[in-house]
Design an enzyme around this catalytic site. Structure first.
Site, PDB file in Angstrom:
ATOM      1  N   HIS A   1       0.848  -1.197   0.000  1.00 29.93           N
ATOM      2  CA  HIS A   1       0.000   0.000   0.000  1.00 29.93           C
ATOM      3  C   HIS A   1       0.885   1.249   0.000  1.00 29.93           C
ATOM      4  O   HIS A   1       2.091   1.155   0.218  1.00 29.93           O
ATOM      5  CB  HIS A   1      -0.913   0.014   1.234  1.00 29.93           C
ATOM      6  CG  HIS A   1      -2.073  -0.939   1.137  1.00 29.93           C
ATOM      7  ND1 HIS A   1      -1.964  -2.262   1.466  1.00 29.93           N
ATOM      8  CD2 HIS A   1      -3.351  -0.758   0.707  1.00 29.93           C
ATOM      9  CE1 HIS A   1      -3.128  -2.871   1.263  1.00 29.93           C
ATOM     10  NE2 HIS A   1      -3.988  -1.980   0.790  1.00 29.93           N
TER      11      HIS A   1
ATOM     12  N   LYS B   1      -0.211   4.899   4.692  1.00 26.26           N
ATOM     13  CA  LYS B   1      -1.255   4.076   5.326  1.00 26.26           C
ATOM     14  C   LYS B   1      -0.934   3.928   6.816  1.00 26.26           C
ATOM     15  O   LYS B   1       0.203   3.626   7.189  1.00 26.26           O
ATOM     16  CB  LYS B   1      -1.325   2.711   4.644  1.00 26.26           C
ATOM     17  CG  LYS B   1      -2.392   1.791   5.211  1.00 26.26           C
ATOM     18  CD  LYS B   1      -2.625   0.580   4.318  1.00 26.26           C
ATOM     19  CE  LYS B   1      -3.527  -0.473   4.961  1.00 26.26           C
ATOM     20  NZ  LYS B   1      -4.862   0.019   5.323  1.00 26.26           N
TER      21      LYS B   1
HETATM   22  N1  NAI Z   1     -12.597  -1.216   3.546  1.00 29.66           N
HETATM   23  C1  NAI Z   1     -12.087  -0.747   2.420  1.00 29.66           C
HETATM   24  O1  NAI Z   1     -12.461  -1.169   1.309  1.00 29.66           O
HETATM   25  C2  NAI Z   1     -11.066   0.348   2.475  1.00 29.66           C
HETATM   26  C3  NAI Z   1     -10.610   0.779   3.681  1.00 29.66           C
HETATM   27  N2  NAI Z   1      -9.723   1.811   3.779  1.00 29.66           N
HETATM   28  C4  NAI Z   1      -9.407   2.256   5.120  1.00 29.66           C
HETATM   29  O2  NAI Z   1     -10.043   3.505   5.333  1.00 29.66           O
HETATM   30  C5  NAI Z   1      -9.281   4.275   6.265  1.00 29.66           C
HETATM   31  C6  NAI Z   1      -8.994   5.652   5.693  1.00 29.66           C
HETATM   32  O3  NAI Z   1      -8.123   5.523   4.582  1.00 29.66           O
HETATM   33  P1  NAI Z   1      -7.585   6.825   3.831  1.00 29.66           P
HETATM   34  O4  NAI Z   1      -8.717   7.646   3.355  1.00 29.66           O
HETATM   35  O5  NAI Z   1      -6.568   6.353   2.865  1.00 29.66           O
HETATM   36  O6  NAI Z   1      -6.859   7.580   5.057  1.00 29.66           O
HETATM   37  P2  NAI Z   1      -6.502   9.123   5.172  1.00 29.66           P
HETATM   38  O7  NAI Z   1      -5.474   9.209   6.237  1.00 29.66           O
HETATM   39  O8  NAI Z   1      -6.223   9.684   3.825  1.00 29.66           O
HETATM   40  O9  NAI Z   1      -7.867   9.779   5.684  1.00 29.66           O
HETATM   41  C7  NAI Z   1      -8.410   9.599   6.941  1.00 29.66           C
HETATM   42  C8  NAI Z   1      -9.094  10.891   7.345  1.00 29.66           C
HETATM   43  O10 NAI Z   1      -9.886  10.662   8.509  1.00 29.66           O
HETATM   44  C9  NAI Z   1      -9.773  11.794   9.347  1.00 29.66           C
HETATM   45  N3  NAI Z   1     -10.172  11.410  10.697  1.00 29.66           N
HETATM   46  C10 NAI Z   1      -9.496  10.658  11.583  1.00 29.66           C
HETATM   47  N4  NAI Z   1     -10.223  10.513  12.703  1.00 29.66           N
HETATM   48  C11 NAI Z   1     -11.379  11.158  12.507  1.00 29.66           C
HETATM   49  C12 NAI Z   1     -12.538  11.359  13.283  1.00 29.66           C
HETATM   50  N5  NAI Z   1     -12.647  10.883  14.526  1.00 29.66           N
HETATM   51  N6  NAI Z   1     -13.551  12.077  12.768  1.00 29.66           N
HETATM   52  C13 NAI Z   1     -13.474  12.570  11.517  1.00 29.66           C
HETATM   53  N7  NAI Z   1     -12.404  12.425  10.733  1.00 29.66           N
HETATM   54  C14 NAI Z   1     -11.368  11.724  11.214  1.00 29.66           C
HETATM   55  C15 NAI Z   1      -8.330  12.235   9.181  1.00 29.66           C
HETATM   56  O11 NAI Z   1      -8.158  13.575   9.603  1.00 29.66           O
HETATM   57  C16 NAI Z   1      -8.131  12.022   7.685  1.00 29.66           C
HETATM   58  O12 NAI Z   1      -8.496  13.175   6.953  1.00 29.66           O
HETATM   59  C17 NAI Z   1      -8.041   3.438   6.569  1.00 29.66           C
HETATM   60  O13 NAI Z   1      -8.266   2.707   7.757  1.00 29.66           O
HETATM   61  C18 NAI Z   1      -7.945   2.507   5.377  1.00 29.66           C
HETATM   62  O14 NAI Z   1      -7.245   1.337   5.641  1.00 29.66           O
HETATM   63  C19 NAI Z   1      -9.255   2.444   2.676  1.00 29.66           C
HETATM   64  C20 NAI Z   1      -9.648   2.035   1.433  1.00 29.66           C
HETATM   65  C21 NAI Z   1     -10.576   0.954   1.234  1.00 29.66           C
HETATM   66  O1  LIG Z   2      -5.587   1.891   3.224  1.00 31.92           O
HETATM   67  C1  LIG Z   2      -6.022   1.567   2.099  1.00 31.92           C
HETATM   68  O2  LIG Z   2      -5.891   2.283   1.093  1.00 31.92           O
HETATM   69  C2  LIG Z   2      -6.712   0.275   1.970  1.00 31.92           C
HETATM   70  N1  LIG Z   2      -6.958  -0.386   3.041  1.00 31.92           N
HETATM   71  C3  LIG Z   2      -7.711  -1.559   3.147  1.00 31.92           C
HETATM   72  C4  LIG Z   2      -7.024  -2.563   4.036  1.00 31.92           C
HETATM   73  O3  LIG Z   2      -6.356  -2.160   4.997  1.00 31.92           O
HETATM   74  O4  LIG Z   2      -7.174  -3.775   3.818  1.00 31.92           O
HETATM   75  C5  LIG Z   2      -8.261  -2.078   1.855  1.00 31.92           C
HETATM   76  C6  LIG Z   2      -7.595  -1.621   0.618  1.00 31.92           C
HETATM   77  O5  LIG Z   2      -6.538  -2.474   0.340  1.00 31.92           O
HETATM   78  C7  LIG Z   2      -7.155  -0.189   0.632  1.00 31.92           C
END
Ligand code: NAI
Ligand SMILES: O=C(O)C1=N[C@H](C(=O)O)C[C@H](O)C1
Length: 261
Positions: free
Chosen positions: A145, A149
């Site tokens: 990733h 992350k």
């Molecule tokens: N389940 C899935 O398919 C996917 C899951 N993810 C997960 O989603 C999460 C976010 O990923 P990204 O957007 O890349 O991270 P990022 O770091 O770009 O964005 C996270 C945002 O959340 C904000 N934040 C943190 N705590 C908060 C709160 N209590 N209230 C409001 N805002 C808050 C931060 O300030 C930041 O702007 C990660 O845990 C990632 O692994 C990401 C992509 C796909």
């Molecule tokens: O952080 C991400 O971007 C992603 N996180 C997820 C994970 O932790 O499995 C899913 C996806 O791979 C993107």
């Protein structure tokens, strides 16, 4: 003649996006307003005070959470207490958090969705890995990733390691290395499944599950190149939380779309 007098137009589902300035949050803020039947009422940022959080939750039916494993649990609890249904994408959440979400959603008589991955091919990878785990004795997961992350390993890698160990009913064979000349070189391990996390700039998401049998190997790989196409999947999860009869936590995007076995 069409009788329009009795036609009922359903109210759009009111959605708030937590973490609207993050990578996933931005994709949601841009894409969800275009999804039919959804109305994005706003974003919920980390810097928002108590009053602002209460106001936005009061105006929402569903909260879409792509934030951080350290802050997401408190936010989810608060949303559920306000009767707002969570769609959870944040990775790295403990099983106890998911159980708490399930319990609170049941108390409130509402639905919730958590998915380690909101992509069809990723869900298929997880399913295929579950099948292979029944028959092959060795497996390692490699995930890559972007370098910012927050968590390692990825939520998907963690989910797959646990699921494959459960499906098999015993630990995989984890060969002993006589002499490791670099600490941590064999990665993390769960149930004999070695997990290796790569962090470099510009990779959205990459998972490889490498099995080994008797003189043969099987690799299942999922690679994603953008975040826009998460939008319809998350919209489907939002709809699922509001569907009649859905109470408690629905686990996995496969359950959202009713993927057949
Ligand atoms: N389940 C899935 O398919 C996917 C899951 N993810 C997960 O989603 C999460 C976010 O990923 P990204 O957007 O890349 O991270 P990022 O770091 O770009 O964005 C996270 C945002 O959340 C904000 N934040 C943190 N705590 C908060 C709160 N209590 N209230 C409001 N805002 C808050 C931060 O300030 C930041 O702007 C990660 O845990 C990632 O692994 C990401 C992509 C796909
Ligand atoms: O952080 C991400 O971007 C992603 N996180 C997820 C994970 O932790 O499995 C899913 C996806 O791979 C993107």
């Amino acid at each position: 003649m069409l009788n329009t007098a009795s036609a009922q137009v359903p109210e759009p589902i009111r959605v708030v996006v937590a973490g609207p300035n993050g990578r996933m949050g931005r994709a949601m803020m841009e894409g969800l307003p275009q999804q039919s039947g959804l109305h994005v009422v706003g974003g919920l940022s980390r810097k928002d005070d108590d009053e602002a959080i209460a106001a936005v939750l009061a105006a929402a039916d569903v909260i879409v959470d792509f934030t951080h494993p350290a802050t997401s649990p408190a936010l989810l609890e608060r949303a559920l207490d306000a009767g707002v249904r969570p769609v959870i994408g944040t990775s790295g959440l403990a099983e106890e958090v998911l159980e708490l979400v399930d319990g609170k959603a049941r108390e409130q008589g509402i639905g919730a969705v958590w998915a380690p991955h909101f992509r069809l091919a990723a869900v298929l990878m997880i399913r295929f890995a579950g099948i292979a785990a029944r028959y092959l004795d060795h497996v390692e997961i490699i995930e890559a990733h972007h370098s910012t992350k927050a968590d390692a390993p990825s939520g998907v890698a963690r989910t797959m390691a646990r699921m494959m160990r459960d499906v098999r009913g015993s630990d995989f064979v984890d060969p002993t290395v006589e002499k490791e000349t670099l600490d941590g070189v064999r990665g993390g391990v769960h149930g004999g499944v070695r997990v290796h996390s790569i962090r470099v700039p510009d990779i959205v998401g990459w998972h490889e599950v490498m099995f080994s049998g008797d003189q043969e190997q099987l690799t299942i790989r999922h690679h994603e190149t953008g975040r826009e196409s998460y939008v319809p999947a998350v919209a489907a999860a939002v709809q699922k939380t509001m569907a009649p009869g859905v109470i408690g936590l629905v686990r996995g995007y496969d359950a959202v779309i009713g993927l057949a076995d």
